[in-house]
Design an enzyme around this catalytic site. Sequence first.
Site, PDB file in Angstrom:
ATOM      1  N   HIS A  14      -6.097   2.429   2.137  1.00  0.00           N
ATOM      2  CA  HIS A  14      -5.378   3.634   2.562  1.00  0.00           C
ATOM      3  C   HIS A  14      -5.916   4.212   3.872  1.00  0.00           C
ATOM      4  CE1 HIS A  14      -3.542   3.331  -1.241  1.00  0.00           C
ATOM      5  NE2 HIS A  14      -4.331   4.106  -1.936  1.00  0.00           N
TER       6      HIS A  14
ATOM      7  N   ASP B 215       0.883  -1.172   0.000  1.00  0.00           N
ATOM      8  CA  ASP B 215       0.000   0.000   0.000  1.00  0.00           C
ATOM      9  C   ASP B 215       0.917   1.216   0.000  1.00  0.00           C
ATOM     10  OD1 ASP B 215      -1.701   2.116   0.477  1.00  0.00           O
ATOM     11  OD2 ASP B 215      -2.855   1.110   2.037  1.00  0.00           O
ATOM     12  N   HIS B 216       1.011   1.887  -1.131  1.00  0.00           N
ATOM     13  CA  HIS B 216       2.023   2.940  -1.264  1.00  0.00           C
ATOM     14  C   HIS B 216       1.822   4.067  -0.262  1.00  0.00           C
ATOM     15  CE1 HIS B 216      -1.159   4.988  -3.621  1.00  0.00           C
ATOM     16  NE2 HIS B 216      -0.514   6.093  -3.325  1.00  0.00           N
TER      17      HIS B 216
END
Length: 507
Positions: free
Chosen positions: A251, A188-189
């Site tokens: 996120h 998950d960037h």
Amino acid sequence: MAQTKGPLTSQSILFFIFGGTGDLTSRKLIPALYNLFIDGWLPQNFKIIGLGRTSQTAQQFRDALKTDVSSFSRRSLGKEETWNEFAGHVDFLVSDIGADKTYDDIGGHISSARESWNAEPCVIYYLAVAPRFFGPIATSLSKHGLASNSNSARIVIEKPFGTDLASALELNKLLTSIFDESQIYRIDHYLGKETVQNILAFRFANSILEPLWNRNYIDHVQISVTEQLGVGDRGGYYDEAGALRDMVQNHILQLLCLIAMEPPVNFQADEVRNRKVDVLHAMRKFHPEEIQKNTVRGQYSKGWIEGKEVPGYREEGGVDTESNTETFAAIKFFIDNWRWNGVPFYLRTGKRMHQSSSIISIQFKDVPHMIFPTGAIEGWQQNRLIISIQPEMSIRIQVQGKRPGLDMTLNPVDLVFDYSGTYKGETPEAYETLLLDTMLGDQTLFMRGDQVEAAWELLMPILSTWTGKKSLSFPNYPADSWGPEAAEALIARDGFHWFALPLKQKK
């Protein structure tokens, strides 16, 4: 996010990128790996192999990547000789992910590297492909004996990890039948962003915060991730996903876990991730009859942004003209544990909003007794801790101070930690952090299987209700707004309002 990072001098790395000719590779992965190379983080023995169906030579692949790095790297291409040295470690494999030959070729590269380097390489399989290919690729890797070494083989999975609880359970079951959990990196960037990582440091390296970090002092928490952009050329994907799947499940719930988690015993990956899972398990589940009261969904209509007319969601390419997909979601959560009992957590995300920003706002309770006269507190507001992830990277505490002058007049003032003002060096991109952690074997910033499943389980009642009941109000907010009016009502019922940092004036 290893406790002590250092260049991978004693390790050999083979980095296979499925989807080597795709957008993610050109915009994020190769620029990130190149920056790690420039900064001396990569080992002497490493090789990056892109896999794709495009019929091209390795040199053509490298030439295309050179153009991509020039366009998308935070520091551009740099010196020509530096690029040439890096490019010497890059290769391309024309491949079909369904063909046995592809995996035979991968095995050949691994054997060749092992012999050439006289060492067992760390082999990373990065799946920069559509989610429907995750299972087939993993299965083929297992079939050809390419995933059995738990000490050296790692697989990186991009989001979305499943489309609902059932599909996430199925994918987890498949992956864990092939790989150990220690080999699976669900990326998950958002968790690689500097300000997000700093939440852990800010919370657990400063003793003054812990006594305040609970229901006794905190009034409510807001997490707001808004985008000015629409769906662009992702209409086909987005119409199957929506804001809940695309942003909230991963996120935003990740950010909530970092804010709400208990202090870990140590900084080991599983200990940190255990505390995150505890938060998800403690979050109050919705009954169907509570969803309308505690959630809001929206879909944008056409409008004007920065002087340009933009289409409504249903006019975007690849989107159903009668789409029931939400482009906005707002949810009120509670965490039923000792620390957070009774404290509402408000989450908001949407596209075509007034500004692009990612902000966590923690509002503290008001002073117990007001000693100042009414005239002195005209601009009074409760104290806030504001963590801005974008567009600026900052952490600020809003307190009350006396305005200069002979009379006693109070107004809010900010105590600000601003990355750009404090640190002069360049900030690494999120993918640089996450790719280095993958090579180091540090899973702190990656989602574990049970965490993914707990997040889906929490959201399934909302997802099922929204999917099963067509909204009669869509579209219900114009482009360049702050979303549906119902979202304002959701938080206003409790006496609060959505917080947003003022936009900085463009120079």
